[in-house]
Every structure is written in structure tokens, then in C-alpha cells.
Design a protein around this motif. Sequence first.
Motif, PDB file in Angstrom:
ATOM      1  N   SER A  13      53.718  19.999  54.825  1.00 17.68           N
ATOM      2  CA  SER A  13      54.972  19.591  54.220  1.00 17.68           C
ATOM      3  C   SER A  13      55.013  18.122  53.829  1.00 17.68           C
ATOM      4  O   SER A  13      55.955  17.672  53.243  1.00 17.68           O
ATOM      5  CB  SER A  13      56.130  19.914  55.153  1.00 17.68           C
ATOM      6  N   ASP A  14      54.011  17.353  54.187  1.00 14.76           N
ATOM      7  CA  ASP A  14      54.048  15.961  53.745  1.00 14.76           C
ATOM      8  C   ASP A  14      53.194  15.755  52.488  1.00 14.76           C
ATOM      9  O   ASP A  14      53.192  14.684  51.912  1.00 14.76           O
ATOM     10  CB  ASP A  14      53.560  15.043  54.869  1.00 14.76           C
ATOM     11  N   ALA A  16      51.767  15.799  48.714  1.00 15.37           N
ATOM     12  CA  ALA A  16      52.306  15.802  47.367  1.00 15.37           C
ATOM     13  C   ALA A  16      51.698  16.989  46.614  1.00 15.37           C
ATOM     14  O   ALA A  16      50.617  17.459  46.956  1.00 15.37           O
ATOM     15  CB  ALA A  16      51.954  14.495  46.674  1.00 15.37           C
ATOM     16  N   SER A 177      61.454  20.026  42.031  1.00  9.96           N
ATOM     17  CA  SER A 177      60.951  19.376  43.244  1.00  9.96           C
ATOM     18  C   SER A 177      61.961  19.568  44.376  1.00  9.96           C
ATOM     19  O   SER A 177      63.152  19.790  44.132  1.00  9.96           O
ATOM     20  CB  SER A 177      60.728  17.883  43.005  1.00  9.96           C
ATOM     21  N   PRO A 178      61.488  19.476  45.618  1.00  7.08           N
ATOM     22  CA  PRO A 178      62.395  19.607  46.766  1.00  7.08           C
ATOM     23  C   PRO A 178      63.503  18.560  46.727  1.00  7.08           C
ATOM     24  O   PRO A 178      64.657  18.863  47.022  1.00  7.08           O
ATOM     25  CB  PRO A 178      61.491  19.371  47.985  1.00  7.08           C
ATOM     26  N   GLU A 179      63.157  17.328  46.340  1.00  8.36           N
ATOM     27  CA  GLU A 179      64.159  16.258  46.319  1.00  8.36           C
ATOM     28  C   GLU A 179      65.243  16.553  45.293  1.00  8.36           C
ATOM     29  O   GLU A 179      66.430  16.336  45.524  1.00  8.36           O
ATOM     30  CB  GLU A 179      63.509  14.903  45.989  1.00  8.36           C
ATOM     31  N   GLU A 239      64.825  20.649  51.852  1.00 10.52           N
ATOM     32  CA  GLU A 239      63.706  19.900  51.259  1.00 10.52           C
ATOM     33  C   GLU A 239      62.392  20.229  51.951  1.00 10.52           C
ATOM     34  O   GLU A 239      61.381  20.513  51.315  1.00 10.52           O
ATOM     35  CB  GLU A 239      63.956  18.386  51.402  1.00 10.52           C
ATOM     36  N   ARG A 240      62.423  20.204  53.275  1.00 10.23           N
ATOM     37  CA  ARG A 240      61.183  20.430  54.014  1.00 10.23           C
ATOM     38  C   ARG A 240      60.672  21.848  53.832  1.00 10.23           C
ATOM     39  O   ARG A 240      59.471  22.073  53.685  1.00 10.23           O
ATOM     40  CB  ARG A 240      61.405  20.128  55.503  1.00 10.23           C
ATOM     41  N   ARG A 243      59.194  22.177  50.383  1.00  5.41           N
ATOM     42  CA  ARG A 243      57.929  21.440  50.314  1.00  5.41           C
ATOM     43  C   ARG A 243      56.816  22.237  51.005  1.00  5.41           C
ATOM     44  O   ARG A 243      55.701  22.346  50.497  1.00  5.41           O
ATOM     45  CB  ARG A 243      58.125  20.080  51.005  1.00  5.41           C
TER      46      ARG A 243
END
Length: 547
Positions: A13-14, A16, A177-179, A239-240, A243
Amino acid sequence: MSENADAGAKGASDGAVPAAWEPVIGLEIHVQLATATKMFCGCELSFGERPNTHTCAVCLGLPGSLPVANARAVHFGLMIGLALGSELAPRSIFHRKNYFYPDLPKGYQISQYEEPLCRGGRLGDVRIHRVHLEEDAAKLIHVGASGRIHGSDASVVDFNRGGTPLAEIVTEPDLRSPEQCSEWLKLLRTTLRQLGVSDVNMEEGSLRCDANVSVRPAGARELGTKAELKNMNSFRYLERGIRAEIARQVEVLQRGGEVVQETLHYDPTSDRLTSLRSKEEAHDYRYFPEPDLIPVAIDERMLARARAELPELPAARAERFQRQLGLSRESAQLLAFRAELGDYLEAALAAGAEPEPPPQALANWVSGELAGRLDEGADPASSRVTAAALAALVGLVSAKRVSVGAARQVLDKLVTEGGEEHHPRRDDAEERDLWTPTPMPPSACGRATKRRSGRSSAPSCAKPRAAPMAARCAGWCANSWASDGWSAQGPEFWTAGQCRRAIATRACMTCDRPASPQASGPRAGSCCCPRRGRTQTEGGHRSVATN
Ligand SMILES: [Zn+2]
């Protein structure tokens, strides 16, 4: 090779997203509507009350009981549709969505299928596919340490939630995107809150979000196979979860595998995705028209009433901030999309500070310096810094009578200790060469002037308090209580965790009948109680007596 997430895939999940891949995301949002009663019966809505105390033959699905659509839920649906610029169906119908589950006593959910109340529309950069009305399921409680069905000793059902009115808002797959998903959902939440149709509390489940996630090669037009992430109840988890699912799908595709269409659960504590079930197709539900309900026919009167109750919405407010105050687009959106920041800015501008702070500078201090010193998402109106104090401070900075560094130190003090001890005390500020004596003008809000009245000859403010001064629940939910003609029934409701109930039992001061929990704020003054402005027949549609 097809691969599902059954092994409990751990999301990277971190990571890109590699440039070769493009995520495509659509959201489905369930919003509990803040009516007084359930969607198809007269049971009061409840939260946190004794299980199975808000039920009747209709919402328990007993044989022979007949549903009646809640006119206020239809009204809220119309307000949502108007706010999103949707096409409103002159005639929409309810369908039965058949499936068996312990929290669904009828064996089907009444929802809208072919003819939803609203089609199309847009919010920000995202197109809306549809908005329809339906009823919520009851709540399964799994008894055991985990609180989840796996490893639980027993499961029990609380039917209080069963039949709560829901609006389901479905977007087109326009998010990338998640954001962006989280930002857009915040805009939707603010919009719904401004409309007053729901309390949009994600933790309490009145706003729940599913995400349909797929990944395709960058530049491709065709959509990849999607997986659905269910019921994410915070912006961070949303978000997480997204992702993690993007990372999982990219990994499967890069290995030459195929993504399987399925429904997934994201566990934020372990950052793992597990498969709940293979995703159903519409035909699995054997939809057919609900024979016990007549179509919802919208007439001009209903539309006019919904239009009349529309408040200024975040997108329009952002536009006004740009036009009227000359704020940059980014700043205008930031303040309008977080209504509490926008309210605070307007209260500060109305405070009549001298020298007058330029709106853009004030906006920057509200959204940057002040918001950055408060807890994430906190309402500055609940902080110790009054809008008038910040306006005065920014005015002095802009007039170059106080340096930015010194003003930041003053703000630090105001945030931790409030204005009473520090902001108005000339000696304290002069000691540090921070403060140039300025006569305090009367402010728009009684609070600021009062605080100074003991030390200066400033006239006391006769104007009513500005909107952000509305009282708030002293408990953990921080729901606001607007003083708009609804009275709270007794101070005993002001204890932690009780306020939801208190709001539900607020009464109209005119007729002393229970009010809708959201009959406040933007629609102030409109009474939704049964004795005023209500008829038993609307658009050929019977309505429930107490909604
Ligand atoms: Zn009922």
C-alpha cells in the motif's frame, strides 16, 4: 490464469503505481437519510439504542404487512438530485432485489433498479451515474473477540437499522487515484451536509463507501476487470484500501495473470484484502417491480419545494469566494469544500478588524496557519481562537505592523491558551513588540467584543452571533445544534454519546412535535413536523404520518 484475493493478499500500500498502468475507480456511496422514520414504515430511526426496539411488522417483513414510501426520503432524494445536476425521473419505481441474508428478514431489499429517481449529473470533476432510493439492511453483530464473522462464537441481529432510508449515489469511473477518491468523497460529504439530508458520519455508518477498482495499461480505452472494495468507513481506510487493491492488481497483471471480478474486504489493521464473494451480476438478484408500492410520481410542487430548500452548495460557494473575495481557485475550493473553514473565514471577514485584512491573506491564515495548528479536520470555530482575533492579527501583519514570525508566535499562544489571556493584553504583546494598540471596533459576533469589553471602551456588540457559533455536542460525535427554532429537550441529553438521541428528540417550538434530526442549518425555519406544511397525499403518493 485468473487470480482472486482469497489468499489474503497483502497490499503493497505504500507503492506508487508504475507509469505503465492506469487505475480506474468508481465509487458507490450509501447515505443514510436523516428522516424521522424508516423508508417504508413509521418506526423511528435509531442509533445506539436497545436492540430490536424500533421495529414493526413492516420492517420485520411479517406476512401481510404493506410498505408505504417515506415522502421526506423522496424529498431528500430530489434535493440530492438537484444539487448534483441530475435528471430527475418524473416517474420512478421500486424493485425487489432478492437475496438471502440473515439481516434481511423479507428475503429481498426494496430498491430502485431500472427507473431510479435521478440519473446523470456531476460533482466537481466526477460524473454521476445515478442516485436511487432504497432501504438499509439490519445489523448483524458477531459475538467474539474479533467482532468479525470469522472466529465469532455467535451472531445476533439488531433490526433497529433495518429499513432506514438510504440514497445510493453511484459515480462514473472517473477517478484515477486513491487521493482523488478521498478528496472527492470529502466534497460529496460537505455537499450532503450542507443539504441537511444526512449527518454523513462515516464512523457511525451513515456514510459508507464502496470502491470499484480496476487497472488498465496506460493509454488504453478499454476498462480492466474490476474488484469491489466494500464498506470503507473512513477517508484514510478508503485511500489505503484502494492503494492496496491497485498494487495487488498491478502485481497480478505484471505476472501475466488475470484479475477476477469479486467483492473484497480490506482490513486496515493488517493492510490485507480478503475475498468476500464472487461479485454478483444484476441478474443474480432476480429484480422485479415491487407490487406493493405505487410509482413515485414527481410533480412541480415537489420539485419547487426541493429547489426552495437548496442552500448554497460548496461548488457555488467556491465560485463566489473567487468572484467576490478575489481568492485563488485553489484557496476558494479549499475553504468552500471544508464548510467549517469557509464559515470561519466569513465570520473573520465580518468581524470588522482594523486594519482590515485582505481576504486572500486571511484565507491563507485560516486554511494554513490556523488549521495546521488544530487537529486534523477540526472546526476552528470550536478552537480558542476567535475569528475576530485572527482577523485582527492578519490585519496587523498585512499592514506590516507585526512581522509574520511574531504573528505566528501570537497565534501559537491563542491556539493553546485562547484570546482571553493573550490576544487583547497590550502589555503581553508590547513586551515582545508584537502589538500595536488599535481601538477594537464592534464585531459581528458578541463573543469577541465581550472578551475585550473589560479592557477597552469598545461598544458591546448587539448583533447576533455568527453561524459558526452554533452549539455543539459535548460528546464525542460533535454534532452541531443550530439555534434555529428547534429546542433541545433537556440538558441531560448533553452527555457524551447521547446527542444523537437528543437531536432525534428535539421538538418544534411551535407545535412541540419531534423534529427531523437534520431540520437545522441551511434549511432553518422550515418545519418538517406533521402539523405544518405536510399533507397526507403528495403526488398521488401516501406518506407516512410522522416523517
Ligand atoms: Zn418498522
